[in-house]
Write a protein that holds these residues in place. Structure first.
Motif, PDB file in Angstrom:
ATOM      1  N   LYS A  60       0.830  -1.208   0.000  1.00  0.00           N
ATOM      2  CA  LYS A  60       0.000   0.000   0.000  1.00  0.00           C
ATOM      3  C   LYS A  60       0.865   1.258   0.000  1.00  0.00           C
ATOM      4  N   SER A  61       0.218   2.366  -0.287  1.00  0.00           N
ATOM      5  CA  SER A  61       0.834   3.683  -0.202  1.00  0.00           C
ATOM      6  C   SER A  61       0.371   4.368   1.070  1.00  0.00           C
ATOM      7  N   VAL A  62       1.280   5.112   1.690  1.00  0.00           N
ATOM      8  CA  VAL A  62       0.953   5.923   2.864  1.00  0.00           C
ATOM      9  C   VAL A  62       1.457   7.341   2.605  1.00  0.00           C
ATOM     10  N   VAL A  63       0.537   8.301   2.573  1.00  0.00           N
ATOM     11  CA  VAL A  63       0.901   9.694   2.317  1.00  0.00           C
ATOM     12  C   VAL A  63       0.303  10.567   3.417  1.00  0.00           C
ATOM     13  N   THR A  64       1.136  11.420   3.992  1.00  0.00           N
ATOM     14  CA  THR A  64       0.675  12.342   5.034  1.00  0.00           C
ATOM     15  C   THR A  64       0.871  13.784   4.587  1.00  0.00           C
ATOM     16  N   SER A  65      -0.126  14.612   4.842  1.00  0.00           N
ATOM     17  CA  SER A  65      -0.010  16.050   4.625  1.00  0.00           C
ATOM     18  C   SER A  65      -0.403  16.743   5.918  1.00  0.00           C
ATOM     19  N   GLY A  66       0.467  17.640   6.387  1.00  0.00           N
ATOM     20  CA  GLY A  66       0.188  18.304   7.654  1.00  0.00           C
ATOM     21  C   GLY A  66       0.623  19.749   7.645  1.00  0.00           C
ATOM     22  N   ILE A  67       0.039  20.530   8.527  1.00  0.00           N
ATOM     23  CA  ILE A  67       0.338  21.967   8.554  1.00  0.00           C
ATOM     24  C   ILE A  67       1.705  22.250   9.178  1.00  0.00           C
ATOM     25  N   TYR A  68       2.344  21.248   9.786  1.00  0.00           N
ATOM     26  CA  TYR A  68       3.642  21.409  10.420  1.00  0.00           C
ATOM     27  C   TYR A  68       4.787  21.216   9.423  1.00  0.00           C
ATOM     28  N   GLU A  69       4.477  20.825   8.184  1.00  0.00           N
ATOM     29  CA  GLU A  69       5.534  20.523   7.217  1.00  0.00           C
ATOM     30  C   GLU A  69       6.229  21.794   6.719  1.00  0.00           C
ATOM     31  N   ARG A  70       5.422  22.782   6.313  1.00  0.00           N
ATOM     32  CA  ARG A  70       5.974  24.070   5.859  1.00  0.00           C
ATOM     33  C   ARG A  70       5.077  25.167   6.413  1.00  0.00           C
ATOM     34  N   TYR A  71       5.657  26.051   7.208  1.00  0.00           N
ATOM     35  CA  TYR A  71       4.850  27.104   7.828  1.00  0.00           C
ATOM     36  C   TYR A  71       5.768  28.197   8.358  1.00  0.00           C
ATOM     37  N   PHE A  72       5.164  29.328   8.692  1.00  0.00           N
ATOM     38  CA  PHE A  72       5.855  30.339   9.478  1.00  0.00           C
ATOM     39  C   PHE A  72       4.856  30.898  10.485  1.00  0.00           C
ATOM     40  N   GLU A  73       5.369  31.553  11.506  1.00  0.00           N
ATOM     41  CA  GLU A  73       4.524  32.089  12.577  1.00  0.00           C
ATOM     42  C   GLU A  73       4.688  33.598  12.636  1.00  0.00           C
ATOM     43  N   GLN A  74       3.581  34.299  12.751  1.00  0.00           N
ATOM     44  CA  GLN A  74       3.609  35.751  12.853  1.00  0.00           C
ATOM     45  C   GLN A  74       2.540  36.216  13.821  1.00  0.00           C
ATOM     46  N   GLU A  75       2.945  36.980  14.810  1.00  0.00           N
ATOM     47  CA  GLU A  75       2.042  37.496  15.836  1.00  0.00           C
ATOM     48  C   GLU A  75       1.184  36.380  16.449  1.00  0.00           C
ATOM     49  N   GLY A  76       1.832  35.248  16.724  1.00  0.00           N
ATOM     50  CA  GLY A  76       1.173  34.133  17.388  1.00  0.00           C
ATOM     51  C   GLY A  76       0.299  33.276  16.500  1.00  0.00           C
ATOM     52  N   LYS A  77       0.237  33.556  15.217  1.00  0.00           N
ATOM     53  CA  LYS A  77      -0.594  32.789  14.291  1.00  0.00           C
ATOM     54  C   LYS A  77       0.288  32.024  13.310  1.00  0.00           C
ATOM     55  N   ILE A  78      -0.069  30.764  13.077  1.00  0.00           N
ATOM     56  CA  ILE A  78       0.671  29.919  12.155  1.00  0.00           C
ATOM     57  C   ILE A  78       0.074  30.028  10.753  1.00  0.00           C
ATOM     58  N   TYR A  79       0.940  30.266   9.777  1.00  0.00           N
ATOM     59  CA  TYR A  79       0.539  30.294   8.371  1.00  0.00           C
ATOM     60  C   TYR A  79       1.214  29.115   7.671  1.00  0.00           C
ATOM     61  N   HIS A  80       0.412  28.141   7.254  1.00  0.00           N
ATOM     62  CA  HIS A  80       0.960  26.915   6.667  1.00  0.00           C
ATOM     63  C   HIS A  80       0.709  26.874   5.161  1.00  0.00           C
ATOM     64  N   HIS A  81       1.255  25.824   4.521  1.00  0.00           N
ATOM     65  CA  HIS A  81       1.305  25.770   3.059  1.00  0.00           C
ATOM     66  C   HIS A  81       0.035  25.242   2.398  1.00  0.00           C
ATOM     67  N   ILE A  82      -0.937  24.755   3.180  1.00  0.00           N
ATOM     68  CA  ILE A  82      -2.161  24.215   2.575  1.00  0.00           C
ATOM     69  C   ILE A  82      -3.152  25.365   2.401  1.00  0.00           C
ATOM     70  N   LEU A  83      -3.202  25.899   1.194  1.00  0.00           N
ATOM     71  CA  LEU A  83      -3.994  27.094   0.933  1.00  0.00           C
ATOM     72  C   LEU A  83      -5.422  26.762   0.526  1.00  0.00           C
ATOM     73  N   ASP A  84      -6.349  27.607   0.933  1.00  0.00           N
ATOM     74  CA  ASP A  84      -7.747  27.506   0.526  1.00  0.00           C
ATOM     75  C   ASP A  84      -7.892  28.205  -0.828  1.00  0.00           C
ATOM     76  N   PRO A  85      -8.237  27.472  -1.898  1.00  0.00           N
ATOM     77  CA  PRO A  85      -8.330  28.116  -3.215  1.00  0.00           C
ATOM     78  C   PRO A  85      -9.443  29.143  -3.318  1.00  0.00           C
ATOM     79  N   GLU A  86     -10.375  29.116  -2.389  1.00  0.00           N
ATOM     80  CA  GLU A  86     -11.461  30.098  -2.406  1.00  0.00           C
ATOM     81  C   GLU A  86     -11.023  31.435  -1.819  1.00  0.00           C
ATOM     82  N   THR A  87     -10.248  31.412  -0.760  1.00  0.00           N
ATOM     83  CA  THR A  87      -9.855  32.642  -0.068  1.00  0.00           C
ATOM     84  C   THR A  87      -8.435  33.087  -0.380  1.00  0.00           C
ATOM     85  N   GLY A  88      -7.566  32.124  -0.754  1.00  0.00           N
ATOM     86  CA  GLY A  88      -6.166  32.442  -0.989  1.00  0.00           C
ATOM     87  C   GLY A  88      -5.314  32.416   0.263  1.00  0.00           C
TER      88      GLY A  88
END
Length: 343
Positions: free
Chosen positions: A239-267
């Motif tokens: 089988k294949s095992v694939v994980t996607s998580g917000i901890y993989e690529r992110y930065f933090e600004q003013e206590g908020k985490i901005y990760h790489h999984i973007l919402d195509p509706e809001t950007g």
């Protein structure tokens, strides 16, 4: 050259964003590794077969050259450079992968969007980006992220981006596609017991030769922890095992985490109860697709949706420390971290 990054060793186990767990061994395991696609690539065989390893890494390098958006002369970048100007004829495999990405992107409420390139380039999350775009910047880029504006001609095998400034990006699907091609190559070479780890996309062939072990052990990484910290172990065979998580690529600004999984509706990065989604499937390309789709749905909707696709199973890790399994038909999961609990 990719071959210069190749090293061979016996019983050399490594942990990446989805770790591979060593089990008690009665046979020698040969571990071949290289750095390709910006990630450590790991191949495990039960024989010393450097010819097979070289063929695997050559194939990965060849596929990367076709599909990357990080090189000016890849087939993908040729398409992007011609946006708003003219169609571009591509190879049949690239055309079919683009066609699949478009189909998934056009699904109702899909969080998967292969035309999100302009937003990814602006955010640069994971690529030294640490600033939040202004609302005006986001609004100016959203019109360039419409998958219905990618025109495909199956007869000519051509791709045309209807608006200047559009960019397609197969980063959310390419690793899975390449992992499946590696599996096919190994099988053609008569190798039916192996493990491939493309920097988080783990694909297993057959069962391991570890005594009476009937499954490979794949680690589920603990979010925002040390690289070798695991929530638990997923046991799979073939089988294949694939994980996607917000901890993989992110930065933090003013206590908020901005990760790489973007919402195509809001950007902007998706904001829901999830830290990660792991998909267990036959093909790794499906793992890539469904980790994104399911993350965008959230747990409740995703669990309902999975009742309609029995060939896909998932593990959800929430911000409140819950580990939720859709089912365990194709895998077994053992919890190891007391900070989390099975829901």
């Amino acid at each position: 050259m990719f071959a210069s990054a190749l090293r061979v060793s016996a019983l050399a186990f490594n942990h990446y964003s989805t770790g591979v767990i060593p089990m008690s061994s009665v046979e020698r395991v040969y571990s071949y590794s290289a750095v390709l696609m910006g990630s450590p690539i790991l191949l495990k065989l039960f024989e010393d077969n450097q010819q097979a390893a070289q063929a695997v890494f050559h194939l990965i390098k060849q596929q990367e050259d076709m599909l990357t958006v990080n090189r000016a002369h890849s087939q993908l970048m040729t398409i992007n450079h011609a946006a708003g100007l003219h169609p571009v004829v591509v190879s049949r495999p690239v055309f079919e992968l683009i066609s699949k990405a478009k189909t998934v992107s056009l699904m109702q409420d899909s969080c998967f969007n292969f035309t999100i390139g302009p937003l990814v380039k602006r955010w640069k999350i994971g690529f030294h980006g640490d600033t939040v775009p202004s609302p005006a910047e986001i609004q100016s880029l959203l019109p360039l992220t419409r998958p219905d504006q990618v025109m495909l001609d199956p007869q000519a095998c051509s791709v045309y981006l209807a608006q200047a400034g559009m960019e397609i990006d197969l980063g959310a699907i390419a690793k899975g596609y390449i992992a499946d091609r590696v599996r096919d190559l190994l099988q053609q070479m008569g190798i039916h017991q192996a493990l491939i780890n493309l920097g988080g996309n783990v694909l297993t062939l057959g069962t391991p030769r570890y005594g009476d072990q009937s499954a490979w052990g794949v680690g589920l990484k603990k979010p925002f922890a040390a690289p070798d910290a695991l929530i638990g172990i997923i046991e799979v065979a073939g089988k294949s095992v694939v994980t996607s998580g917000i901890y993989e690529r992110y930065f933090e600004q003013e206590g908020k985490i901005y990760h790489h999984i973007l919402d195509p509706e809001t950007g902007y990065p998706l904001d829901n109860e999830l830290l990660s989604v792991t998909v267990i499937s036959d093909d790794s390309v499906d793992g890539d697709i469904y980790t994104t789709l399911l993350y965008g749905m959230g747990v409740k909707k995703a669990l309902h949706y999975l009742t309609t696709v029995p060939h896909i199973e998932a593990i959800f890790v929430t911000r409140t420390g819950q580990v939720i399994l859709s089912s365990q038909r194709q895998f077994r999961f053992t919890l190891q971290d007391s900070d989390y609990q099975l829901a």
